[in-house]
Design an enzyme around this catalytic site. Structure first.
Site, PDB file in Angstrom:
ATOM      1  N   TYR A 110     -12.632  -6.848  -9.804  1.00  0.00           N
ATOM      2  CA  TYR A 110     -12.909  -7.057  -8.409  1.00  0.00           C
ATOM      3  C   TYR A 110     -14.191  -7.900  -8.469  1.00  0.00           C
ATOM      4  O   TYR A 110     -15.289  -7.642  -9.103  1.00  0.00           O
ATOM      5  CB  TYR A 110     -13.497  -5.611  -7.870  1.00  0.00           C
ATOM      6  CG  TYR A 110     -12.400  -4.589  -7.874  1.00  0.00           C
ATOM      7  CD1 TYR A 110     -10.805  -4.956  -7.796  1.00  0.00           C
ATOM      8  CD2 TYR A 110     -12.456  -3.066  -7.557  1.00  0.00           C
ATOM      9  CE1 TYR A 110      -9.877  -4.091  -7.838  1.00  0.00           C
ATOM     10  CE2 TYR A 110     -11.540  -2.256  -7.580  1.00  0.00           C
ATOM     11  CZ  TYR A 110     -10.148  -2.577  -7.335  1.00  0.00           C
ATOM     12  OH  TYR A 110      -9.340  -1.894  -7.539  1.00  0.00           O
ATOM     13  N   HIS A 153      -5.442  -0.626 -15.541  1.00  0.00           N
ATOM     14  CA  HIS A 153      -5.240  -1.027 -14.034  1.00  0.00           C
ATOM     15  C   HIS A 153      -3.697  -1.349 -13.864  1.00  0.00           C
ATOM     16  O   HIS A 153      -3.404  -1.181 -12.922  1.00  0.00           O
ATOM     17  CB  HIS A 153      -5.958  -2.498 -13.910  1.00  0.00           C
ATOM     18  CG  HIS A 153      -6.546  -2.380 -12.515  1.00  0.00           C
ATOM     19  ND1 HIS A 153      -7.561  -3.288 -12.181  1.00  0.00           N
ATOM     20  CD2 HIS A 153      -5.668  -2.373 -11.351  1.00  0.00           C
ATOM     21  CE1 HIS A 153      -7.767  -3.355 -10.979  1.00  0.00           C
ATOM     22  NE2 HIS A 153      -6.587  -2.847 -10.320  1.00  0.00           N
ATOM     23  N   SER A 193      -5.414   2.494  -1.453  1.00  0.00           N
ATOM     24  CA  SER A 193      -5.091   2.036  -0.022  1.00  0.00           C
ATOM     25  C   SER A 193      -4.594   3.334   0.765  1.00  0.00           C
ATOM     26  O   SER A 193      -3.425   3.088   1.420  1.00  0.00           O
ATOM     27  CB  SER A 193      -4.010   1.014   0.000  1.00  0.00           C
ATOM     28  OG  SER A 193      -4.306  -0.104  -0.891  1.00  0.00           O
ATOM     29  N   PRO A 194      -5.246   4.244   0.991  1.00  0.00           N
ATOM     30  CA  PRO A 194      -4.931   5.294   1.727  1.00  0.00           C
ATOM     31  C   PRO A 194      -4.789   5.233   3.337  1.00  0.00           C
ATOM     32  O   PRO A 194      -4.158   5.752   4.174  1.00  0.00           O
ATOM     33  CB  PRO A 194      -6.083   6.533   1.333  1.00  0.00           C
ATOM     34  CG  PRO A 194      -7.082   5.583   1.064  1.00  0.00           C
ATOM     35  CD  PRO A 194      -6.591   4.365   0.457  1.00  0.00           C
ATOM     36  N   LEU A 195      -5.569   4.160   3.709  1.00  0.00           N
ATOM     37  CA  LEU A 195      -5.544   3.819   5.005  1.00  0.00           C
ATOM     38  C   LEU A 195      -4.444   2.726   5.363  1.00  0.00           C
ATOM     39  O   LEU A 195      -4.526   1.736   6.237  1.00  0.00           O
ATOM     40  CB  LEU A 195      -6.900   3.211   5.608  1.00  0.00           C
ATOM     41  CG  LEU A 195      -7.935   4.101   5.591  1.00  0.00           C
ATOM     42  CD1 LEU A 195      -9.250   3.785   5.751  1.00  0.00           C
ATOM     43  CD2 LEU A 195      -7.815   5.504   6.318  1.00  0.00           C
ATOM     44  N   GLY A 196      -3.559   2.485   4.397  1.00  0.00           N
ATOM     45  CA  GLY A 196      -2.504   1.441   4.480  1.00  0.00           C
ATOM     46  C   GLY A 196      -3.134  -0.252   4.553  1.00  0.00           C
ATOM     47  O   GLY A 196      -2.772  -0.816   5.336  1.00  0.00           O
ATOM     48  N   GLY A 247      -5.961  -0.911   5.698  1.00  0.00           N
ATOM     49  CA  GLY A 247      -6.130  -1.148   7.099  1.00  0.00           C
ATOM     50  C   GLY A 247      -5.552  -0.903   8.112  1.00  0.00           C
ATOM     51  O   GLY A 247      -5.690  -0.536   9.340  1.00  0.00           O
ATOM     52  N   PHE A 248      -4.161  -0.968   7.811  1.00  0.00           N
ATOM     53  CA  PHE A 248      -3.109  -0.929   9.070  1.00  0.00           C
ATOM     54  C   PHE A 248      -3.334   0.609   9.898  1.00  0.00           C
ATOM     55  O   PHE A 248      -3.034   0.442  11.081  1.00  0.00           O
ATOM     56  CB  PHE A 248      -1.781  -1.245   8.443  1.00  0.00           C
ATOM     57  CG  PHE A 248      -0.693  -1.343   9.804  1.00  0.00           C
ATOM     58  CD1 PHE A 248      -0.745  -2.432  10.425  1.00  0.00           C
ATOM     59  CD2 PHE A 248       0.152  -0.425  10.012  1.00  0.00           C
ATOM     60  CE1 PHE A 248       0.113  -2.735  11.500  1.00  0.00           C
ATOM     61  CE2 PHE A 248       0.798  -0.366  11.110  1.00  0.00           C
ATOM     62  CZ  PHE A 248       0.912  -1.576  11.874  1.00  0.00           C
TER      63      PHE A 248
HETATM   64  N1  LIG Z   1      -5.578   0.266  -8.746  1.00  0.00           N
HETATM   65  C1  LIG Z   1      -5.118  -0.511  -7.712  1.00  0.00           C
HETATM   66  O1  LIG Z   1      -4.279  -1.380  -8.125  1.00  0.00           O
HETATM   67  C2  LIG Z   1      -5.931  -0.730  -6.636  1.00  0.00           C
HETATM   68  C3  LIG Z   1      -5.276  -1.389  -5.485  1.00  0.00           C
HETATM   69  C4  LIG Z   1      -5.741  -1.499  -4.221  1.00  0.00           C
HETATM   70  C5  LIG Z   1      -7.101  -0.931  -4.013  1.00  0.00           C
HETATM   71  N2  LIG Z   1      -7.614  -0.173  -5.003  1.00  0.00           N
HETATM   72  C6  LIG Z   1      -8.978   0.871  -4.522  1.00  0.00           C
HETATM   73  O2  LIG Z   1      -8.312   1.604  -3.598  1.00  0.00           O
HETATM   74  C7  LIG Z   1      -9.525   1.396  -2.607  1.00  0.00           C
HETATM   75  C8  LIG Z   1      -9.212   1.650  -1.244  1.00  0.00           C
HETATM   76  O3  LIG Z   1      -7.948   0.755  -0.954  1.00  0.00           O
HETATM   77  P1  LIG Z   1      -7.871  -0.499  -0.087  1.00  0.00           P
HETATM   78  O4  LIG Z   1      -9.451  -1.017   0.210  1.00  0.00           O
HETATM   79  O5  LIG Z   1      -6.736  -1.722  -0.491  1.00  0.00           O
HETATM   80  O6  LIG Z   1      -7.474  -0.144   1.326  1.00  0.00           O
HETATM   81  P2  LIG Z   1      -7.803   1.029   2.539  1.00  0.00           P
HETATM   82  O7  LIG Z   1      -8.957   1.885   1.801  1.00  0.00           O
HETATM   83  O8  LIG Z   1      -6.383   1.573   2.903  1.00  0.00           O
HETATM   84  O9  LIG Z   1      -8.158   0.312   3.550  1.00  0.00           O
HETATM   85  C9  LIG Z   1      -9.200  -0.819   3.649  1.00  0.00           C
HETATM   86  C10 LIG Z   1      -9.107  -1.762   4.643  1.00  0.00           C
HETATM   87  O10 LIG Z   1      -9.383  -0.980   5.925  1.00  0.00           O
HETATM   88  C11 LIG Z   1     -10.432  -1.459   6.838  1.00  0.00           C
HETATM   89  N3  LIG Z   1     -10.749   0.000   7.349  1.00  0.00           N
HETATM   90  C12 LIG Z   1     -11.441   0.890   6.726  1.00  0.00           C
HETATM   91  N4  LIG Z   1     -11.775   1.907   7.310  1.00  0.00           N
HETATM   92  C13 LIG Z   1     -11.529   1.657   8.645  1.00  0.00           C
HETATM   93  C14 LIG Z   1     -11.471   2.308   9.970  1.00  0.00           C
HETATM   94  N5  LIG Z   1     -12.018   3.342   9.859  1.00  0.00           N
HETATM   95  N6  LIG Z   1     -11.234   1.376  10.946  1.00  0.00           N
HETATM   96  C15 LIG Z   1     -10.619   0.387  10.742  1.00  0.00           C
HETATM   97  N7  LIG Z   1     -10.409  -0.200   9.779  1.00  0.00           N
HETATM   98  C16 LIG Z   1     -10.914   0.262   8.556  1.00  0.00           C
HETATM   99  C17 LIG Z   1     -11.470  -2.001   5.751  1.00  0.00           C
HETATM  100  O11 LIG Z   1     -11.965  -3.025   6.581  1.00  0.00           O
HETATM  101  P3  LIG Z   1     -13.658  -3.173   7.223  1.00  0.00           P
HETATM  102  O12 LIG Z   1     -14.213  -3.384   5.442  1.00  0.00           O
HETATM  103  O13 LIG Z   1     -13.742  -4.396   7.796  1.00  0.00           O
HETATM  104  O14 LIG Z   1     -13.755  -1.781   7.494  1.00  0.00           O
HETATM  105  C18 LIG Z   1     -10.494  -2.843   4.754  1.00  0.00           C
HETATM  106  O15 LIG Z   1      -9.685  -3.912   5.201  1.00  0.00           O
HETATM  107  C19 LIG Z   1     -10.185   0.112  -2.751  1.00  0.00           C
HETATM  108  O16 LIG Z   1     -11.583  -0.277  -2.624  1.00  0.00           O
HETATM  109  C20 LIG Z   1      -9.911   0.022  -4.333  1.00  0.00           C
HETATM  110  O17 LIG Z   1     -11.164   0.581  -5.208  1.00  0.00           O
HETATM  111  C21 LIG Z   1      -6.920   0.182  -6.308  1.00  0.00           C
END
Ligand SMILES: NC(=O)c1ccc[n+]([C@@H]2O[C@H](COP(=O)([O-])OP(=O)(O)OC[C@H]3O[C@@H](n4cnc5c(N)ncnc54)[C@H](OP(=O)(O)O)[C@@H]3O)[C@@H](O)[C@H]2O)c1
Length: 332
Positions: free
Chosen positions: A57, A123, A202-205, A207-208
């Site tokens: 990252y 990873h 990506s528990p919030l998809g 962001g979707f």
């Molecule tokens: N092991 C792996 O290969 C891998 C891959 C991906 C991710 N990860 C880890 O998992 C974590 C979370 O996954 P992710 O960041 O991919 O996806 P996520 O948590 O599903 O979604 C993040 C996205 O959602 C938006 N968001 C968050 N809360 C919101 C809300 N309440 N309302 C509207 N939009 C919202 C954020 O934008 P804003 O910042 O604008 O709020 C961001 O664009 C990462 O930070 C990382 O540490 C690991």
């Protein structure tokens, strides 16, 4: 916030962690450093004790950010980081050679301003290095005290078993949410059998599932979602039906008379699946951090869960979750 145990590892963390990737990488330009440090510290003040980063990252800048932000209360938090790409670059090849892992740990400890990594994940599975060699290397690092627990990310069931036989795996971190339920087939039963915790990324998809993205949304040119088939304008339009389902449940729930939000329901649904599941939502915005953490306080009843199950079964999610090249890196 409630605490959870990651499987049988003895590692206890807040029920929701903070995914820190987006503060530096993946979804457009990095956040302002001062604001990012403040956000991480607010998360801690609100009960988050589990912080997720990776060498890739940035690369490197996200680990440095966490090192600075968490330093004042380092002993009260669990830091998880990841190795596995050549030079730390997720666009380069995979590299889990033992000497690479050892060099990574030395450099990562400096960036994180600490003397131990609480949870060290591979990873992505490296097809050129037997997983036993990776697990054995981490075992040595655990014996030296530089690492406390071993984790895998996007590994398949066979790899998890082989790794676990060499060095107990504390947690698997893989994508899991209402719109990506593949882990339910083989992975979750395997984790349950072996006593390994599950950390859905990506528990919030991406962001979707929050309902804030539709077919008119535009992403920064550096945003990874531009190349994800599930995020084409057409797929975003078709997949709104999933947000409508979350909205419907959200209207029925909520604490003090306020309706819950789709993001909160998406997180509460994950928490309701197993007591050893710990999602790590990410955000760069304080008000969204608060919103997301509110998801841990929402209890979905058996009836709510049944309603979600039945409605979700009628939905076919459009678009693959990864472009082909990245899907190939998902392990067996
Ligand atoms: N092991 C792996 O290969 C891998 C891959 C991906 C991710 N990860 C880890 O998992 C974590 C979370 O996954 P992710 O960041 O991919 O996806 P996520 O948590 O599903 O979604 C993040 C996205 O959602 C938006 N968001 C968050 N809360 C919101 C809300 N309440 N309302 C509207 N939009 C919202 C954020 O934008 P804003 O910042 O604008 O709020 C961001 O664009 C990462 O930070 C990382 O540490 C690991």
């Amino acid at each position: 916030m409630e605490k959870r145990q990651l499987g049988n590892s003895g590692l206890e963390v807040s029920a929701l962690g903070l995914g820190c990737m987006g503060l530096s990488f993946g979804y457009g330009p990095a956040a302002d450093k001062t604001a990012a440090i403040a956000l991480i510290r607010v998360a801690f003040d609100k009960g988050v004790t589990f912080f997720d980063t990776a060498e890739a990252y940035g690369p490197f800048t996200n680990e440095e950010l966490l090192g600075e932000a968490l330093e004042p209360f380092r002993d009260q938090v669990v830091i998880a980081t990841k190795f596995g790409f050549e030079g730390g670059d997720s666009k380069a090849g995979l590299d889990s050679k033992p000497e690479t892992i050892k060099a990574f740990v030395e450099a990562s400890l400096k960036r994180l301003r600490t003397d131990r990594i609480d949870l060290l994940y591979q990873h992505r599975v490296d097809p050129n290095v037997p997983i036993e060699d990776v697990a054995g290397t981490v075992k040595d690092l655990i014996q030296s005290g530089k690492v406390k627990h071993f984790g895998l990310s996007e590994a398949g069931a066979q790899t998890i078993r082989r790794a676990h036989a060499e060095q107990p795996v504390a947690a698997l971190q893989s994508e899991y949410s209402l719109w990506w339920r593949q882990p339910e087939k083989e992975i979750i039963p395997t984790l349950e059998e072996l006593g390994i915790g599950f950390v859905p990324f990506s528990p919030l998809g991406k962001g979707f599932l929050t309902g804030k993205i539709d077919e008119n949304t535009t992403f920064d040119k550096s945003d990874f979602r531009n190349v994800v088939p599930r995020f084409t304008a057409e797929a975003r339009k078709g997949n709104q039906v999933m947000v409508e389902l979350l909205n419907r449940i959200a209207e029925q729930k909520g604490a003090t008379g306020m309706p819950a939000t789709p993001a909160q329901i998406a997180l509460a649904w994950l928490l309701a699946q197993k007591p050893w599941i710990v999602p790590i939502p990410g955000t760069t915005k304080l008000h969204r951090l608060e919103e997301n953490l509110g998801g841990a306080a929402i209890e979905l009843s058996a009836e709510d869960l049944r309603e979600i199950e039945e409605a979700a079964a009628e939905i076919t999610v459009q678009g693959e979750r990864y472009p082909e090249a990245l899907q190939k890196r998902v392990g067996n």
